[in-house]
Design an enzyme around this catalytic site. Structure first.
Site, PDB file in Angstrom:
ATOM      1  N   SER A 168       0.852  -1.188   0.000  1.00 23.24           N
ATOM      2  CA  SER A 168       0.000   0.000   0.000  1.00 23.24           C
ATOM      3  C   SER A 168       0.890   1.241   0.000  1.00 23.24           C
ATOM      4  CB  SER A 168      -0.868   0.010   1.275  1.00 23.24           C
ATOM      5  OG  SER A 168      -1.474   1.267   1.462  1.00 23.24           O
ATOM      6  N   TYR A 181      -1.690  -1.420  10.695  1.00 29.04           N
ATOM      7  CA  TYR A 181      -1.867  -1.692   9.261  1.00 29.04           C
ATOM      8  C   TYR A 181      -0.729  -1.077   8.444  1.00 29.04           C
ATOM      9  CZ  TYR A 181      -3.772  -1.547   4.539  1.00 29.04           C
ATOM     10  OH  TYR A 181      -3.934  -1.663   3.180  1.00 29.04           O
TER      11      TYR A 181
HETATM   12  N1  LIG Z   1      -8.845  -0.773  -0.446  1.00 25.98           N
HETATM   13  C1  LIG Z   1      -7.811   0.044  -0.423  1.00 25.98           C
HETATM   14  O1  LIG Z   1      -7.968   1.284  -0.384  1.00 25.98           O
HETATM   15  C2  LIG Z   1      -6.404  -0.488  -0.461  1.00 25.98           C
HETATM   16  C3  LIG Z   1      -5.365   0.427  -0.680  1.00 25.98           C
HETATM   17  C4  LIG Z   1      -4.064  -0.042  -0.706  1.00 25.98           C
HETATM   18  C5  LIG Z   1      -3.801  -1.371  -0.537  1.00 25.98           C
HETATM   19  N2  LIG Z   1      -4.823  -2.246  -0.318  1.00 25.98           N
HETATM   20  C6  LIG Z   1      -4.493  -3.660  -0.139  1.00 25.98           C
HETATM   21  O2  LIG Z   1      -5.125  -4.398  -1.179  1.00 25.98           O
HETATM   22  C7  LIG Z   1      -5.431  -5.711  -0.711  1.00 25.98           C
HETATM   23  C8  LIG Z   1      -6.891  -6.000  -0.950  1.00 25.98           C
HETATM   24  O3  LIG Z   1      -7.651  -5.000  -0.312  1.00 25.98           O
HETATM   25  P1  LIG Z   1      -9.231  -4.872  -0.548  1.00 25.98           P
HETATM   26  O4  LIG Z   1      -9.573  -3.479  -0.218  1.00 25.98           O
HETATM   27  O5  LIG Z   1      -9.584  -5.437  -1.868  1.00 25.98           O
HETATM   28  O6  LIG Z   1      -9.755  -5.826   0.638  1.00 25.98           O
HETATM   29  P2  LIG Z   1     -11.236  -6.396   0.924  1.00 25.98           P
HETATM   30  O7  LIG Z   1     -12.221  -5.872  -0.050  1.00 25.98           O
HETATM   31  O8  LIG Z   1     -11.462  -6.192   2.384  1.00 25.98           O
HETATM   32  O9  LIG Z   1     -11.049  -7.980   0.634  1.00 25.98           O
HETATM   33  C9  LIG Z   1     -10.231  -8.742   1.448  1.00 25.98           C
HETATM   34  C10 LIG Z   1     -10.206 -10.156   0.922  1.00 25.98           C
HETATM   35  O10 LIG Z   1      -9.354 -10.946   1.781  1.00 25.98           O
HETATM   36  C11 LIG Z   1     -10.073 -12.120   2.207  1.00 25.98           C
HETATM   37  N3  LIG Z   1      -9.552 -12.514   3.518  1.00 25.98           N
HETATM   38  C12 LIG Z   1      -9.509 -11.777   4.646  1.00 25.98           C
HETATM   39  N4  LIG Z   1      -8.973 -12.498   5.653  1.00 25.98           N
HETATM   40  C13 LIG Z   1      -8.658 -13.717   5.139  1.00 25.98           C
HETATM   41  C14 LIG Z   1      -8.079 -14.900   5.685  1.00 25.98           C
HETATM   42  N5  LIG Z   1      -7.719 -14.984   6.968  1.00 25.98           N
HETATM   43  N6  LIG Z   1      -7.911 -15.973   4.872  1.00 25.98           N
HETATM   44  C15 LIG Z   1      -8.279 -15.900   3.564  1.00 25.98           C
HETATM   45  N7  LIG Z   1      -8.823 -14.802   2.995  1.00 25.98           N
HETATM   46  C16 LIG Z   1      -9.010 -13.734   3.775  1.00 25.98           C
HETATM   47  C17 LIG Z   1     -11.539 -11.664   2.205  1.00 25.98           C
HETATM   48  O11 LIG Z   1     -12.472 -12.748   2.109  1.00 25.98           O
HETATM   49  P3  LIG Z   1     -13.122 -13.464   3.411  1.00 25.98           P
HETATM   50  O12 LIG Z   1     -13.417 -12.373   4.401  1.00 25.98           O
HETATM   51  O13 LIG Z   1     -14.332 -14.174   2.895  1.00 25.98           O
HETATM   52  O14 LIG Z   1     -12.078 -14.411   3.912  1.00 25.98           O
HETATM   53  C18 LIG Z   1     -11.554 -10.846   0.927  1.00 25.98           C
HETATM   54  O15 LIG Z   1     -11.648 -11.703  -0.207  1.00 25.98           O
HETATM   55  C19 LIG Z   1      -5.010  -5.738   0.754  1.00 25.98           C
HETATM   56  O16 LIG Z   1      -3.712  -6.245   0.857  1.00 25.98           O
HETATM   57  C20 LIG Z   1      -5.025  -4.276   1.150  1.00 25.98           C
HETATM   58  O17 LIG Z   1      -4.162  -4.012   2.237  1.00 25.98           O
HETATM   59  C21 LIG Z   1      -6.123  -1.836  -0.282  1.00 25.98           C
END
Ligand SMILES: NC(=O)c1ccc[n+]([C@@H]2O[C@H](COP(=O)([O-])OP(=O)(O)OC[C@H]3O[C@@H](n4cnc5c(N)ncnc54)[C@H](OP(=O)(O)O)[C@@H]3O)[C@@H](O)[C@H]2O)c1
Length: 294
Positions: A168, A181
């Site tokens: 990130s 985080y």
């Molecule tokens: N959104 C942002 O603004 C942003 C910005 C920069 C970086 N990121 C990074 O991008 C990545 C994805 O973010 P996102 O926003 O797309 O997240 P999200 O919408 O919250 O999705 C998270 C995913 O991870 C799965 N997950 C969570 N805990 C898990 C576990 N213990 N075992 C297996 N699967 C698990 C969830 O499914 P289940 O809950 O069903 O397991 C879901 O599929 C992350 O690394 C985040 O730090 C996000």
């Protein structure tokens, strides 16, 4: 540009000097697969679609089988690719073995690993239950590290494939109000860049992706929907991040910062003193009540 050229030449030399490694012959007849953790929604789901659209078999991992199955069904018409699902908590001690067994049962092998699953925590560090902080470390750091360590030797032996770790923009600066985080993403950035250097010339691609804010349920889940950063830094679609991650990885880029603003902000926080940037970041990350002018 020079970095990309050097990587491409490195991959080419690795291929020429070792055209069919024994380890590659060992998986003959099995299909290469891209395994994406957190593939059921947000950026992970967009990455699944991106890889599948490029004709690559994908295994999407998350904890909820129902959600995975519904998304895989919606992608059944993507030509040439198989989209498989594996319900698994990646913090389980035997997660790497479970992935390996699943791939074998499907006649596949782990070619590309995308460590995407992560959780956030919003609010003051000492307001979180110790167990919640442990869980963040277990997912964002522990599972990513174990899966990377598990996957790398076989990839190096085959001289192909690679790993994409999703970090990130928050990995570049301490993040008051999202302290654990941001610290976890600094770890992912540092680990991945170091491993990428170690893998130079092996034929294995290693990329770390550092998006700014992305339009997913992540911010609502940590009660940060009204924080200033979502108003001041352009919020990207998961699809745009997935496209940038995929093309950056295929080009052999170690660090992928999607968009135009993120590279500028990343460069600024690297040169400005932390004494200046950390209080600013605190203001950006503070949870605000809707309509508050504070
Ligand atoms: N959104 C942002 O603004 C942003 C910005 C920069 C970086 N990121 C990074 O991008 C990545 C994805 O973010 P996102 O926003 O797309 O997240 P999200 O919408 O919250 O999705 C998270 C995913 O991870 C799965 N997950 C969570 N805990 C898990 C576990 N213990 N075992 C297996 N699967 C698990 C969830 O499914 P289940 O809950 O069903 O397991 C879901 O599929 C992350 O690394 C985040 O730090 C996000």
């Amino acid at each position: 540009m020079t970095e990309v050229l050097a990587k491409l030449v490195g991959h080419w030399i690795a291929r020429r000097s070792n055209p069919v490694p024994q380890a590659l012959a060992a998986v003959a007849g099995r299909r290469p697969a891209t395994v994406i953790t957190g593939g059921s929604r947000g950026i992970g789901l967009a990455l699944t679609r991106q890889f599948a659209a490029a004709g690559q078999d994908v295994v999407m991992i998350a904890r909820s089988q129902d959600v995975l199955d519904a998304e895989a069904l919606a992608m059944r018409d993507i030509a040439g690719a198989r989209v498989l699902t594996l319900a698994l908590d990646i913090t389980r001690d035997d997660a790497a073995d479970a992935i390996e067994s699943f791939l074998q049962s499907q006649g596949s092998y782990l070619d590309v690993l995308v460590n995407n699953a992560a959780i956030g925590l919003g609010g003051a560090f000492d307001s979180h239950a110790p167990a919640a902080i442990d869980q963040l470390i277990a997912i964002n750091i522990g599972a990513l590290t174990r899966l990377t360590r598990h996957a790398l030797p076989a990839m190096k032996a085959r001289g192909r494939g690679g790993i994409i770790n999703i970090a990130s923009l928050g990995g570049y600066v301490p993040g008051p109000q999202q302290a654990a985080y941001y610290a976890s993403k600094a770890y992912v950035t540092s680990l991945t860049e170091a491993i990428a250097e170690e893998c130079t010339g092996t034929g294995v691609r290693i990329s770390v992706v550092a998006p700014g804010p992305v339009e997913t349920g992540f911010h609502a889940a940590i009660d940060a929907n009204h924080a200033l950063y979502l108003k001041l830094i352009p919020v990207m679609s998961p699809e745009r991040v997935a496209r940038a991650a995929y093309s950056g990885f295929m080009l052999g880029r170690t660090v992928v910062r999607p968009g135009l603003v993120v590279p500028l902000v990343a460069a600024a926080v690297r040169v400005l003193p932390h004494g200046l940037t950390v209080p600013i970041v605190r203001r950006l990350l503070e949870q605000r009540k809707p309509g508050s002018r504070r």
